[in-house]
Design an enzyme around this catalytic site. Sequence first.
Site, PDB file in Angstrom:
ATOM      1  N   ASP A  44      -7.238   4.390 -37.448  1.00 38.20           N
ATOM      2  CA  ASP A  44      -7.375   3.549 -36.183  1.00 38.20           C
ATOM      3  C   ASP A  44      -8.836   3.226 -35.380  1.00 38.20           C
ATOM      4  O   ASP A  44      -8.800   3.070 -34.121  1.00 38.20           O
ATOM      5  CB  ASP A  44      -6.592   3.984 -34.958  1.00 38.20           C
ATOM      6  CG  ASP A  44      -6.695   5.340 -34.544  1.00 38.20           C
ATOM      7  OD1 ASP A  44      -7.476   6.045 -35.146  1.00 38.20           O
ATOM      8  OD2 ASP A  44      -6.176   5.983 -33.477  1.00 38.20           O
ATOM      9  N   HIS A  69     -31.944  -2.636 -53.133  1.00 36.83           N
ATOM     10  CA  HIS A  69     -31.280  -2.321 -52.013  1.00 36.83           C
ATOM     11  C   HIS A  69     -30.834  -0.819 -51.777  1.00 36.83           C
ATOM     12  O   HIS A  69     -29.653  -0.443 -51.744  1.00 36.83           O
ATOM     13  CB  HIS A  69     -29.837  -3.056 -52.109  1.00 36.83           C
ATOM     14  CG  HIS A  69     -29.865  -4.712 -51.962  1.00 36.83           C
ATOM     15  ND1 HIS A  69     -29.206  -5.624 -52.289  1.00 36.83           N
ATOM     16  CD2 HIS A  69     -31.089  -5.186 -51.207  1.00 36.83           C
ATOM     17  CE1 HIS A  69     -29.797  -6.886 -51.995  1.00 36.83           C
ATOM     18  NE2 HIS A  69     -30.874  -6.500 -51.487  1.00 36.83           N
ATOM     19  N   ASP A  78     -37.664  -0.622 -45.410  1.00 38.62           N
ATOM     20  CA  ASP A  78     -37.219  -2.118 -45.018  1.00 38.62           C
ATOM     21  C   ASP A  78     -36.305  -1.889 -43.969  1.00 38.62           C
ATOM     22  O   ASP A  78     -35.188  -1.552 -44.223  1.00 38.62           O
ATOM     23  CB  ASP A  78     -36.659  -2.612 -46.228  1.00 38.62           C
ATOM     24  CG  ASP A  78     -36.326  -4.111 -46.023  1.00 38.62           C
ATOM     25  OD1 ASP A  78     -36.049  -4.599 -44.858  1.00 38.62           O
ATOM     26  OD2 ASP A  78     -35.923  -4.738 -47.050  1.00 38.62           O
ATOM     27  N   ASP A  94     -36.628  -8.236 -39.426  1.00 41.89           N
ATOM     28  CA  ASP A  94     -36.662  -7.949 -40.955  1.00 41.89           C
ATOM     29  C   ASP A  94     -38.034  -7.471 -41.277  1.00 41.89           C
ATOM     30  O   ASP A  94     -38.973  -8.227 -41.691  1.00 41.89           O
ATOM     31  CB  ASP A  94     -36.092  -9.097 -41.839  1.00 41.89           C
ATOM     32  CG  ASP A  94     -35.750  -8.272 -43.026  1.00 41.89           C
ATOM     33  OD1 ASP A  94     -35.822  -7.435 -43.455  1.00 41.89           O
ATOM     34  OD2 ASP A  94     -35.423  -9.475 -43.715  1.00 41.89           O
ATOM     35  N   HIS A 103     -37.271 -10.844 -56.905  1.00 43.89           N
ATOM     36  CA  HIS A 103     -36.562 -11.580 -55.744  1.00 43.89           C
ATOM     37  C   HIS A 103     -37.606 -12.525 -55.275  1.00 43.89           C
ATOM     38  O   HIS A 103     -38.643 -12.522 -55.725  1.00 43.89           O
ATOM     39  CB  HIS A 103     -36.316 -10.397 -54.629  1.00 43.89           C
ATOM     40  CG  HIS A 103     -37.343  -9.792 -54.242  1.00 43.89           C
ATOM     41  ND1 HIS A 103     -38.256 -10.294 -53.087  1.00 43.89           N
ATOM     42  CD2 HIS A 103     -37.754  -8.448 -54.318  1.00 43.89           C
ATOM     43  CE1 HIS A 103     -39.076  -9.251 -52.914  1.00 43.89           C
ATOM     44  NE2 HIS A 103     -38.740  -8.209 -53.520  1.00 43.89           N
ATOM     45  N   HIS A 155     -36.710 -15.851 -46.802  1.00 44.54           N
ATOM     46  CA  HIS A 155     -35.249 -16.422 -46.545  1.00 44.54           C
ATOM     47  C   HIS A 155     -35.334 -16.583 -44.839  1.00 44.54           C
ATOM     48  O   HIS A 155     -36.358 -16.183 -44.132  1.00 44.54           O
ATOM     49  CB  HIS A 155     -34.195 -15.080 -46.778  1.00 44.54           C
ATOM     50  CG  HIS A 155     -34.479 -13.889 -46.045  1.00 44.54           C
ATOM     51  ND1 HIS A 155     -34.110 -13.472 -44.812  1.00 44.54           N
ATOM     52  CD2 HIS A 155     -34.943 -12.747 -46.610  1.00 44.54           C
ATOM     53  CE1 HIS A 155     -34.245 -12.174 -44.553  1.00 44.54           C
ATOM     54  NE2 HIS A 155     -34.885 -11.740 -45.980  1.00 44.54           N
ATOM     55  N   HIS A 176     -30.176 -12.689 -43.215  1.00 43.76           N
ATOM     56  CA  HIS A 176     -30.357 -13.856 -44.044  1.00 43.76           C
ATOM     57  C   HIS A 176     -29.683 -15.095 -43.562  1.00 43.76           C
ATOM     58  O   HIS A 176     -28.449 -15.298 -43.472  1.00 43.76           O
ATOM     59  CB  HIS A 176     -29.454 -13.630 -45.481  1.00 43.76           C
ATOM     60  CG  HIS A 176     -30.161 -12.464 -46.154  1.00 43.76           C
ATOM     61  ND1 HIS A 176     -29.556 -11.970 -47.426  1.00 43.76           N
ATOM     62  CD2 HIS A 176     -31.309 -11.900 -46.118  1.00 43.76           C
ATOM     63  CE1 HIS A 176     -30.534 -10.830 -47.616  1.00 43.76           C
ATOM     64  NE2 HIS A 176     -31.620 -10.829 -46.990  1.00 43.76           N
ATOM     65  N   GLU A 229     -41.873 -11.827 -47.874  1.00 44.31           N
ATOM     66  CA  GLU A 229     -41.808 -10.523 -48.320  1.00 44.31           C
ATOM     67  C   GLU A 229     -42.116 -10.253 -49.848  1.00 44.31           C
ATOM     68  O   GLU A 229     -41.256  -9.928 -50.678  1.00 44.31           O
ATOM     69  CB  GLU A 229     -40.380  -9.813 -48.262  1.00 44.31           C
ATOM     70  CG  GLU A 229     -39.292 -10.725 -48.400  1.00 44.31           C
ATOM     71  CD  GLU A 229     -37.962 -10.323 -48.068  1.00 44.31           C
ATOM     72  OE1 GLU A 229     -37.461  -9.144 -48.520  1.00 44.31           O
ATOM     73  OE2 GLU A 229     -37.247 -11.064 -47.292  1.00 44.31           O
ATOM     74  N   TYR A 283     -42.476  -3.843 -58.193  1.00 41.50           N
ATOM     75  CA  TYR A 283     -41.899  -2.658 -58.272  1.00 41.50           C
ATOM     76  C   TYR A 283     -41.938  -2.303 -59.879  1.00 41.50           C
ATOM     77  O   TYR A 283     -41.434  -3.060 -60.640  1.00 41.50           O
ATOM     78  CB  TYR A 283     -40.157  -3.097 -58.123  1.00 41.50           C
ATOM     79  CG  TYR A 283     -40.085  -3.656 -56.830  1.00 41.50           C
ATOM     80  CD1 TYR A 283     -39.946  -3.144 -55.709  1.00 41.50           C
ATOM     81  CD2 TYR A 283     -39.904  -5.107 -56.890  1.00 41.50           C
ATOM     82  CE1 TYR A 283     -39.909  -3.588 -54.416  1.00 41.50           C
ATOM     83  CE2 TYR A 283     -39.912  -5.491 -55.687  1.00 41.50           C
ATOM     84  CZ  TYR A 283     -39.823  -5.117 -54.447  1.00 41.50           C
ATOM     85  OH  TYR A 283     -39.725  -5.551 -53.146  1.00 41.50           O
ATOM     86  N   ARG A 330     -43.238  -3.188 -51.213  1.00 35.31           N
ATOM     87  CA  ARG A 330     -42.957  -4.535 -50.558  1.00 35.31           C
ATOM     88  C   ARG A 330     -43.475  -4.445 -49.038  1.00 35.31           C
ATOM     89  O   ARG A 330     -43.647  -3.341 -48.688  1.00 35.31           O
ATOM     90  CB  ARG A 330     -41.598  -4.607 -50.594  1.00 35.31           C
ATOM     91  CG  ARG A 330     -40.947  -5.815 -49.851  1.00 35.31           C
ATOM     92  CD  ARG A 330     -39.686  -6.177 -50.199  1.00 35.31           C
ATOM     93  NE  ARG A 330     -38.533  -5.453 -49.389  1.00 35.31           N
ATOM     94  CZ  ARG A 330     -37.894  -4.537 -50.212  1.00 35.31           C
ATOM     95  NH1 ARG A 330     -37.997  -4.713 -51.687  1.00 35.31           N
ATOM     96  NH2 ARG A 330     -36.868  -3.786 -49.596  1.00 35.31           N
ATOM     97  N   GLU A 338     -43.316  -6.925 -45.953  1.00 35.63           N
ATOM     98  CA  GLU A 338     -42.274  -7.866 -45.302  1.00 35.63           C
ATOM     99  C   GLU A 338     -42.552  -8.240 -43.920  1.00 35.63           C
ATOM    100  O   GLU A 338     -42.527  -7.200 -43.033  1.00 35.63           O
ATOM    101  CB  GLU A 338     -41.069  -7.523 -45.397  1.00 35.63           C
ATOM    102  CG  GLU A 338     -39.785  -8.603 -44.868  1.00 35.63           C
ATOM    103  CD  GLU A 338     -38.581  -8.334 -45.165  1.00 35.63           C
ATOM    104  OE1 GLU A 338     -38.130  -7.143 -45.447  1.00 35.63           O
ATOM    105  OE2 GLU A 338     -37.905  -9.427 -45.125  1.00 35.63           O
TER     106      GLU A 338
HETATM  107  N1  GLY Z   1     -33.553  -6.553 -45.473  1.00 30.83           N
HETATM  108  C1  GLY Z   1     -33.208  -7.469 -46.462  1.00 30.83           C
HETATM  109  C2  GLY Z   1     -34.044  -8.359 -46.822  1.00 30.83           C
HETATM  110  O1  GLY Z   1     -35.205  -8.225 -46.811  1.00 30.83           O
HETATM  111  O2  GLY Z   1     -33.669  -9.558 -47.301  1.00 30.83           O
HETATM  112 MN    MN Z   2     -35.903  -9.981 -45.702  1.00 27.33          MN
HETATM  113 MN    MN Z   3     -36.093  -6.562 -45.367  1.00 30.68          MN
END
Ligand code: GLY
Ligand code: MN
Ligand code: MN
Length: 434
Positions: A35, A238, A255, A266, A345, A349, A356, A379, A383, A400, A402
Amino acid sequence: MDISVYTARRARLMERMGNGIAVIPTAPEQLRNRDNHHPYRPDSYFHYLTGFGEPESVLVLLAGKTPKSILFCRDKDVEKEVWNGFRWGPDTACQAFGCDEAYSIKCFDEKLAELLADQPALWFSIGQDPAWDARIAVALNAVRAQVRTGKQAPEEIHDVRATLDNMRLIKDRSEIATMRRAADISAAAHRRAMSAARPGRYEYEIEAELLHEFRNRGCQAPAYSSIVAGGANACILHYVANDQPLKAGELLLIDAGGELDNYAADITRTFPVSGRFSGPQADVYDLVLAAQTAAIAAIKPGASFTDPHDAALKVLVQGMLDLKLLQGSLDGLIESEAYKRFYMHRTSHWLGMDVHDAGAYKRGEKWRELAPGMVLTVEPGCYIRAATDVPTAFHDIGVRIEDDALVTASGCEIITEAAPKTRAEIEALMAERG
Ligand code: GLY
Ligand code: MN
Ligand code: MN
């Protein structure tokens, strides 16, 4: 709370609809276990149009000559308010949120059938929630059952998200103000994380520093699960386990961004656990930073959504050749997508209420053109997993970087720049740790 922002958005949506009825429910509460609920977050579309944060609410808009906003929400309930807190109730909410009418959510299904009758079109987010699809179908069938009394069900059904996504893509002044604050808080969280990192501490301890800064400065929650990835974990895009110790000589990729009043930041930063980059780490870091600089330079009104990605890709792939991670020609490697082994990637975005965020990336075959008021991430990353055909010096380095870019009249503004980014800035901040 400035209600005029929400009233204006509803008016704009109704203008774009022309006529018909829109039904926009908020998100349901979600059980976490038994609950015990997840912290509540309203549906982004619903909140964008109302500013109303209670669950069990629905916005109905009637477009046409006399546009009307109708809110359905929970009744006042003194006993439940003792347990779970304040509820507006329809009467007070109607006035406070600038609606024309408000009713108890208990009357919703019955009222909906009345409201749908004789409307030429229904605007609804078809397919977003099967329970809502079924509820709408029941109401439509209730109208159809009265066909012999002269009532007509809407003949057209539109996905209201298409129109709302176009609106959400261009941020208005109040959205930009909130996003700037979310970005500032998140940049401060990254500074705090850099100051707290040292060999022997655990990834989750650094995550705790981020969460402290988010909450301490007013963010309601992280905008997404924070990635705190030491060493080789940075090569898992991720990675959210965040349960490993930080080691001297390794990089730490973070991140993480806060959510403030339903708007996300982000940010990714990558820095050395011990405070100083090694030679190979510096090579990869500077390559990713150069790619990001090229991508940012490509963001301006009239540019295509893919221009920043294409600019970053050229720099990254040339760097992969220079570092002997890849062999071949720049054009050939881009064409064959061989670079995806190290950069799998895309570079950007949309960013807004959802990390996103809403908004189509293409119109037909053509990538969307950037326009002032759009916010996108930049970003790039690299890697490098350990492998026999990869120079040993680069094994398990993942980087990375970003930032969040607001498209302006002449280019873009990086709203996350308070998070240290050059190697010199990062090393200087980390040298102060003591
Ligand atoms: N933190 C999610 C992305 O960078 O898309
Ligand atoms: Mn992002
Ligand atoms: Mn991110």
